[in-house]
Design an enzyme around this catalytic site. Structure first.
Site, short mmCIF file in Angstrom:
data_model
loop_
_atom_site.label_atom_id
_atom_site.label_comp_id
_atom_site.label_asym_id
_atom_site.label_seq_id
_atom_site.Cartn_x
_atom_site.Cartn_y
_atom_site.Cartn_z
N ASP A 1 0.99 -1.31 0.01
CA ASP A 1 0.06 0.05 0.02
C ASP A 1 0.90 1.20 -0.17
OD1 ASP A 1 -1.65 2.23 0.82
OD2 ASP A 1 -2.93 0.76 2.31
N SER B 1 -4.02 14.83 -13.75
CA SER B 1 -5.28 14.88 -14.79
C SER B 1 -5.37 16.22 -15.30
CB SER B 1 -6.38 14.28 -13.58
OG SER B 1 -7.52 14.58 -14.28
N TYR C 1 -11.24 15.69 -5.53
CA TYR C 1 -10.12 14.82 -6.54
C TYR C 1 -9.22 16.11 -6.94
CZ TYR C 1 -8.32 12.37 -10.49
OH TYR C 1 -7.81 11.70 -11.55
N ALA C 2 -9.80 17.16 -7.78
CA ALA C 2 -9.13 17.98 -8.28
C ALA C 2 -8.06 18.66 -7.34
CB ALA C 2 -10.04 19.11 -8.89
N SER D 1 -6.59 17.40 -5.06
CA SER D 1 -5.33 16.74 -4.90
C SER D 1 -4.44 16.55 -5.96
CB SER D 1 -6.05 14.99 -4.53
OG SER D 1 -6.24 14.44 -5.57
N LYS D 2 -5.06 16.76 -7.06
CA LYS D 2 -4.03 16.74 -8.47
C LYS D 2 -3.63 18.37 -8.49
CE LYS D 2 -4.73 12.60 -9.95
NZ LYS D 2 -3.80 11.47 -9.87
#
Ligand SMILES: NC(=O)c1ccc[n+]([C@@H]2O[C@H](COP(=O)([O-])OP(=O)(O)OC[C@H]3O[C@@H](n4cnc5c(N)ncnc54)[C@H](OP(=O)(O)O)[C@@H]3O)[C@@H](O)[C@H]2O)c1
Length: 261
Positions: A59, A137, A150-151, A153-154
């Protein structure tokens, strides 16, 4: 000497395709993911196709597993040419409804793990003048409604990659940021989704195959590129984010209203 490539998230999707793309060019691939059976399956397929693969289940959010991955790769092959930080997942929810524990777990995987693995890999990468690949991404540049977690984090990954690229250049280590758009993988099925009605689908919206994206990544590493945007959709959105932020904000508000906000 055949390059050694460590790929996280190699049991599925883009990471799995990357294993085959590099192995068929003669690279020795070290594959990481949590699910041992699926990972061993990919390694066996690579070997059956004539490649050299080592599966190291673990992990990437666990420090001992991160260290074990790097140690096993160096122990087996004695060098490291490319580290691909590809393991990641999605979390789609209105930002006002974010679960803090879920957000922390997301950042541990999408942000902390790639940085920590990069730290562990710096010396061996510097020794080979190698490449660090960060799979970001289009969401690393543009945040649509319900994509805040999510965005973000990217976006963080993009900033860290930008900083690392400058810091590592004197050591000869390159940093490639990859920005895919939608890709045909189990990514969405593996995401935490409470609500993903973004209220808009781009015209001509089509998912890329993971094999196509993987081939593009390998070629971008060979070419020594800094950034890879994998489709016309991504390139258009990326350009619009930079040159037309006002219209992009208007579009985002429209998407939000159309989808119930
Ligand atoms: N698919 C898309 O549309 C798309 C678009 C833009 C960017 N991306 C990015 O591309 C990357 C790969 O995504 P994908 O589409 O190939 O996703 P995927 O098919 O869901 O694969 C994710 C991989 O990451 C591994 N993984 C997940 N959590 C992990 C952990 N804690 N430790 C180690 N490995 C872990 C998974 O295996 P285990 O579950 O067995 O650990 C699996 O091998 C991600 O960073 C994603 O953000 C994807």
């Amino acid at each position: 000497m055949a390059p050694v490539v460590v790929i996280t998230g190699a049991s599925s999707g883009i990471g799995r395709s990357l294993a085959f793309s590099w192995a068929k060019r003669g690279a020795r691939v070290v594959l990481s993911a949590r699910g041992r059976d699926a990972l061993e399956g990919v390694a066996s397929e690579v070997r059956a196709a004539g490649g050299d693969a080592l599966a190291v289940a673990g992990d990437v959010t666990v420090e001992e597993d991160r260290k074990a991955l790097c140690e096993r790769a160096l122990g087996a092959y004695g060098r490291l040419d490319v580290l691909v930080n590809n393991a990641g997942r999605g979390y789609y929810t209105p930002s006002i409804e974010i679960d803090p524990a879920e957000l922390e777990a997301l950042y541990r995987l999408n942000v902390v793990a790639p940085v920590r693995l990069a730290q562990l890999a710096i010396e061996p990468l510097a020794a080979t003048k190698g490449t660090l690949v960060m799979v970001s991404s289009i969401a690393g540049l543009v945040a649509a409604p319900r994509m805040g977690p999510y965005a973000s984090s990217k976006f963080a990954l993009e900033a860290l990659a930008m900083s690392l690229r400058a810091e590592l250049s004197s050591r000869g280590v390159r940093v490639l940021v990859v920005r895919p758009g939608p890709v045909e993988t189990p990514f969405h099925a593996n995401a935490v989704v409470t609500d993903d009605n973004v209220g808009y689908r781009p015209p001509g919206h089509k998912k890329q195959s993971p094999d196509e994206v993987a081939e593009m990544i390998v070629c971008a590493v060979d070419a020594g590129r800094d950034v890879l945007e994998t489709s016309l959709f991504v390139k258009t959105a990326s350009l619009a984010a930079r040159v037309a932020p006002g219209p992009m904000r208007w579009l985002s508000r429209r998407m939000a209203r159309r989808s119930g906000f």
